[in-house]
Design an enzyme around this catalytic site. Structure first.
Site, PDB file in Angstrom:
ATOM      1  N   SER A 173      12.541 -22.701  62.371  1.00 37.03           N
ATOM      2  CA  SER A 173      11.531 -23.730  62.595  1.00 37.03           C
ATOM      3  C   SER A 173      10.494 -23.273  63.630  1.00 37.03           C
ATOM      4  O   SER A 173       9.845 -22.246  63.431  1.00 37.03           O
ATOM      5  CB  SER A 173      12.229 -25.032  62.987  1.00 37.03           C
ATOM      6  OG  SER A 173      11.332 -26.109  62.961  1.00 37.03           O
TER       7      SER A 173
ATOM      8  N   HIS B 299      16.517 -28.478  56.336  1.00 43.20           N
ATOM      9  CA  HIS B 299      15.753 -27.761  57.351  1.00 43.20           C
ATOM     10  C   HIS B 299      16.602 -26.872  58.263  1.00 43.20           C
ATOM     11  O   HIS B 299      16.278 -25.709  58.486  1.00 43.20           O
ATOM     12  CB  HIS B 299      14.948 -28.753  58.197  1.00 43.20           C
ATOM     13  CG  HIS B 299      14.082 -28.084  59.216  1.00 43.20           C
ATOM     14  ND1 HIS B 299      13.070 -27.208  58.864  1.00 43.20           N
ATOM     15  CD2 HIS B 299      14.103 -28.119  60.578  1.00 43.20           C
ATOM     16  CE1 HIS B 299      12.488 -26.747  59.966  1.00 43.20           C
ATOM     17  NE2 HIS B 299      13.098 -27.291  61.015  1.00 43.20           N
TER      18      HIS B 299
ATOM     19  N   ASP C 235      13.173 -29.376  52.184  1.00 47.17           N
ATOM     20  CA  ASP C 235      13.133 -29.444  53.645  1.00 47.17           C
ATOM     21  C   ASP C 235      12.357 -30.710  54.016  1.00 47.17           C
ATOM     22  O   ASP C 235      11.215 -30.872  53.612  1.00 47.17           O
ATOM     23  CB  ASP C 235      12.425 -28.186  54.181  1.00 47.17           C
ATOM     24  CG  ASP C 235      12.428 -28.082  55.704  1.00 47.17           C
ATOM     25  OD1 ASP C 235      12.373 -29.121  56.382  1.00 47.17           O
ATOM     26  OD2 ASP C 235      12.461 -26.945  56.204  1.00 47.17           O
TER      27      ASP C 235
END
Length: 257
Positions: free
Chosen positions: A97, A224, A194
């Site tokens: 991320s 995610h 996601d």
């Protein structure tokens, strides 16, 4: 600025001494090293020297995070990178991320970076950009634990400071401008579904990187936080394979697994 809240149990940074190949594993926005620890332990077991820093303002309290800027998060990542650089002849960066955003920043800042592994890296989130233009509330609902596997929880803040959302939006915008000048090898791992970072972010990175060596792996069974999800073993194997291929003879045989 020292943290004024204690570090949450499980959110501590980690360092595993190994061979000449250093691997920085970087967690994401509002998350902690917990999301990267299992992957870090696996890579350490492969023989690599592995460091998982805790980003400034993370893993303590949302009010602590609210006081930090994206430049503080960059400073935490750069400090971790330099620590590995002192001990290792080559350094790889793995990021989940916003950790992927940091990996891109580091690859631009340190062109000698041997390779980057980006897991659902964040480049642009339209919904978040809309939120960043709001004046209130001070804290928003948390974005952690987007995980498909039942019963698995990410150690992340349950609320997100609006100020920190603005910082993330600035950081992503700044990093997007750097992607086309990055030339190091890249492994891009992207979840097909996601709910935090749209998969189009990874496509943007793949299309704009100037690397001659780019790999794309789709994660079919994870959301995610893929490092804690159903595809975590696939991520471990692909990351190990990528590092071994590029690190060459210096890595030796690794430790028995």
């Amino acid at each position: 600025m020292a943290d004024s809240y204690p570090v949450m149990k499980g959110a501590e940074p980690f360092f595993f001494e190994g061979n000449e190949v250093g691997v920085l594993v970087q967690h994401g926005f509002t998350g902690t090293p917990q999301s990267m620890r299992e992957l870090g332990e696996y890579l350490a077991h492969c023989g690599f020297t592995v460091h998982g820093p805790r980003l400034k303002g993370h893993g303590t309290h949302p009010e602590e995070m609210e006081k930090t800027t994206y430049k503080d998060w960059i400073a935490s990542a750069e400090e971790g990178y330099r620590l590995l650089k002192e001990k290792c002849s080559q350094v790889f960066v793995v990021g989940l991320s916003m950790g992927g955003t940091l990996a891109l920043h580091l690859a631009h800042r340190y062109p000698e970076t041997r390779g980057i592994v980006l897991i659902n890296a964040a480049m642009s989130m339209e919904e978040l950009e809309k939120v960043a233009r709001q004046e209130e509330p001070r804290f928003l609902e948390g974005i952690g634990s987007d995980i498909k596997a039942p019963g698995v929880k990410e150690l992340a803040y349950e609320k997100t400071p609006l100020k920190s959302v603005r910082e993330l939006v600035r950081f992503m915008a700044e990093t997007r401008e750097k992607v086309s000048s990055i030339t190091c090898p890249a492994l891009i791992l992207v979840s097909a579904e996601d709910h935090v970072v749209p998969p189009s972010n990874s496509r943007f990175i793949y299309d704009h990187l100037s690397s001659d060596d780019k790999e794309w792996v789709e994660l079919q069974n994870s959301y995610h936080v893929a490092t804690l999800d159903n595809d975590k073993d696939l991520i471990k194997r692909e990351t190990e394979k990528f590092i071994r291929r590029l690190a060459g003879k210096e890595i030796g045989a690794g430790r028995d697994r």
